[in-house]
Write a protein that holds these residues in place. Structure first.
Motif, short mmCIF file in Angstrom:
data_model
loop_
_atom_site.label_atom_id
_atom_site.label_comp_id
_atom_site.label_asym_id
_atom_site.label_seq_id
_atom_site.Cartn_x
_atom_site.Cartn_y
_atom_site.Cartn_z
N ALA A 189 0.83 -1.21 0.00
CA ALA A 189 0.00 0.00 0.00
C ALA A 189 0.87 1.26 0.00
CB ALA A 189 -0.93 -0.01 1.22
N LEU A 190 1.97 1.22 0.74
CA LEU A 190 2.89 2.36 0.77
C LEU A 190 3.53 2.59 -0.58
CD1 LEU A 190 4.50 4.50 2.39
CD2 LEU A 190 6.14 2.70 2.93
N TYR A 191 4.02 1.51 -1.20
CA TYR A 191 4.72 1.64 -2.48
C TYR A 191 3.78 2.09 -3.60
CZ TYR A 191 8.57 -0.86 -0.23
OH TYR A 191 9.59 -1.23 0.61
N SER A 192 2.51 1.72 -3.51
CA SER A 192 1.57 2.05 -4.58
C SER A 192 1.32 3.55 -4.71
CB SER A 192 0.23 1.33 -4.35
OG SER A 192 -0.42 1.83 -3.20
N LYS A 193 1.74 4.32 -3.72
CA LYS A 193 1.51 5.77 -3.76
C LYS A 193 2.51 6.49 -4.66
CE LYS A 193 -0.39 5.76 0.94
NZ LYS A 193 -0.23 6.25 2.34
N SER A 194 3.64 5.85 -4.96
CA SER A 194 4.64 6.50 -5.81
C SER A 194 5.37 5.42 -6.60
CB SER A 194 5.64 7.28 -4.95
OG SER A 194 6.61 7.92 -5.75
N LEU A 195 5.05 5.33 -7.90
CA LEU A 195 5.52 4.22 -8.72
C LEU A 195 6.40 4.69 -9.86
CD1 LEU A 195 2.17 2.20 -9.01
CD2 LEU A 195 4.12 1.70 -7.50
N ASN A 196 7.29 3.80 -10.29
CA ASN A 196 8.05 3.98 -11.52
C ASN A 196 7.24 3.33 -12.63
OD1 ASN A 196 9.80 3.80 -13.71
ND2 ASN A 196 11.62 3.50 -12.43
N LEU A 197 6.38 4.08 -13.23
CA LEU A 197 5.46 3.53 -14.23
C LEU A 197 6.20 3.02 -15.47
CD1 LEU A 197 2.56 6.15 -14.01
CD2 LEU A 197 2.74 3.91 -12.90
N LYS A 198 7.32 3.65 -15.80
CA LYS A 198 8.08 3.21 -16.96
C LYS A 198 8.67 1.82 -16.72
CE LYS A 198 11.77 4.71 -20.09
NZ LYS A 198 12.79 5.78 -20.37
N ALA A 199 9.19 1.59 -15.52
CA ALA A 199 9.73 0.28 -15.19
C ALA A 199 8.63 -0.78 -15.18
CB ALA A 199 10.43 0.32 -13.84
N SER A 200 7.48 -0.43 -14.62
CA SER A 200 6.36 -1.36 -14.60
C SER A 200 5.91 -1.72 -16.01
CB SER A 200 5.18 -0.76 -13.82
OG SER A 200 5.53 -0.55 -12.47
N GLU A 201 5.94 -0.75 -16.89
CA GLU A 201 5.55 -1.00 -18.27
C GLU A 201 6.56 -1.91 -18.97
OE1 GLU A 201 3.11 -1.10 -21.43
OE2 GLU A 201 2.67 -0.14 -19.50
N SER A 202 7.84 -1.76 -18.67
CA SER A 202 8.86 -2.64 -19.24
C SER A 202 8.64 -4.08 -18.81
CB SER A 202 10.26 -2.17 -18.81
OG SER A 202 10.55 -0.90 -19.35
N ILE A 203 8.31 -4.29 -17.54
CA ILE A 203 8.05 -5.64 -17.04
C ILE A 203 6.83 -6.23 -17.72
CG2 ILE A 203 7.39 -6.96 -14.98
CD1 ILE A 203 9.04 -4.90 -13.36
N LYS A 204 5.82 -5.43 -17.90
CA LYS A 204 4.60 -5.89 -18.56
C LYS A 204 4.89 -6.30 -20.00
CE LYS A 204 -0.19 -4.51 -19.44
NZ LYS A 204 -1.21 -3.44 -19.22
N LYS A 205 5.70 -5.52 -20.68
CA LYS A 205 6.01 -5.79 -22.08
C LYS A 205 6.84 -7.06 -22.24
CE LYS A 205 8.15 -3.63 -26.14
NZ LYS A 205 8.84 -2.41 -26.66
#
Length: 335
Positions: free
Chosen positions: A160-176
């Motif tokens: 819950a704490l981490y979800s408040k500030s995310l590296n969206l670019k890194a998350s998108e790389s993992i998804k891809k």
């Protein structure tokens, strides 16, 4: 006419009060104070004589066991004992509470596992028994369940704490690359990205944390063999995780401490959790790691999710739990 007006006025007032009461009750469910307390800490509410008894001994021994896969002994939880008359408003909002009591009116021992009683998020366990031996018996019977309750709550708080500030670019790389949705905190960055491997890092003045995600084609159940998991991890780290000196690289350190593995369920699928130590060949770095290996059935791939910590001269368990929380935030993409 006046009586009619008075009646309707009273009726409207009654309805308004009813809605107010219901609204307050509804808000009461969500307006609980935020829980307090340090990570990996439990407030134990128990009278001194009971806490000093053999029942208290067994509970202390369970929670103070060394966590497997750490270079130095660290307990699962630190216990802070207080008496019942000291359990006031400030301590009732602690994140983890364990209440132990002797109740002669009970016919048999019982354990209650609750959440968010006085604060949110919070986990409360109450163990009651007519005898000391009964407390020992019911705790031994449900100790693993109780530990999981507290552990899962610690993971949920971090997520819950981490979800408040995310590296969206890194998350998108993992998804891809891996068809996985994962919440990566903003203070992590992508250090290496290949067709089937990603290394993410977080660096501070006192420690380093890293996340490794990799995949390879699934052929048979040997993928769940701990020796296979070790071999694959070493192959990826030797290729992509260099040490500070020339030709140095990360590997699993198992000369003195063998990594511990267990079968678990992740997202309703079987998986292997491995805990152990890593080291840098040809250098003097090392620390703990945690690894999850499972199969992406849709894409017929073995997925490895791995987190490690480097924190010389620092306790490491809470740092390791932080990377564990990030890894366990993964979800299979729907596409």
């Amino acid at each position: 006419m006046k009586k009619t007006i008075g009646f309707f006025f009273q009726l409207l007032l009654l309805i308004g009060l009813s809605f107010t009461v219901l609204s307050c009750r509804h808000e009461g469910k969500t307006m609980k104070p935020s829980s307090t307390g340090k990570p990996s800490e439990i407030v134990v509410v128990s009278e001194n004589n009971l806490w000093k008894s053999s029942a208290g001994d067994s509970i202390r021994a369970f929670f103070s066991r060394p966590v497997p896969g750490l270079p130095q002994p660290e307990p699962f939880y630190k216990l802070v004992q207080i008496k019942e008359d000291e359990f006031g408003r400030l301590l009732k909002i602690h994140r983890n509470v364990l209440i132990i009591t002797i109740d002669s009116a009970l016919a048999k021992p019982q354990a209650e596992l609750r959440r968010d009683i006085w604060a949110s998020p919070q986990r409360v366990v109450k163990i009651s028994s007519p005898t000391i031996e009964g407390i020992k018996e019911i705790f031994a019977e449900r100790s693993s369940e109780i530990l999981n309750l507290y552990d899962n709550a610690e993971i949920e708080r971090l997520q819950a704490l981490y979800s408040k500030s995310l590296n969206l670019k890194a998350s998108e790389s993992i998804k891809k690359v891996f068809n996985l949705d994962m919440n990566i905190p903003a203070d992590y960055y992508v250090a290496v990205q290949k067709d089937n491997f990603i290394w993410l890092r977080r660096e501070t003045n006192v420690m380093s944390q890293g996340l490794l995600i990799y995949s390879y084609p699934y052929t048979d159940t040997v993928a769940f063999n701990p020796l296979k998991i070790k071999s694959v991890r070493n192959q990826f780290t030797q290729l992509f995780i260099p040490g500070p000196s020339d030709s140095s690289y990360m590997v699993i350190a198992d000369e003195f401490i063998i990594p511990q593995s267990r079968t678990i369920t992740l997202k309703e699928e079987p998986a292997i959790e491995m805990r152990g130590l890593w080291e840098v060949r040809k250098d003097f770095m090392g620390g703990p790691f945690i690894n999850y290996t499972f199969v992406d059935k849709k894409n017929n791939l073995v997925i490895g999710l791995d987190g490690y910590v480097y924190a010389p001269n620092e306790p490491k368990y809470d740092y390791l739990k932080q990377v564990q929380a990030i890894l366990l935030s993964f979800k299979f993409t729907e596409n």
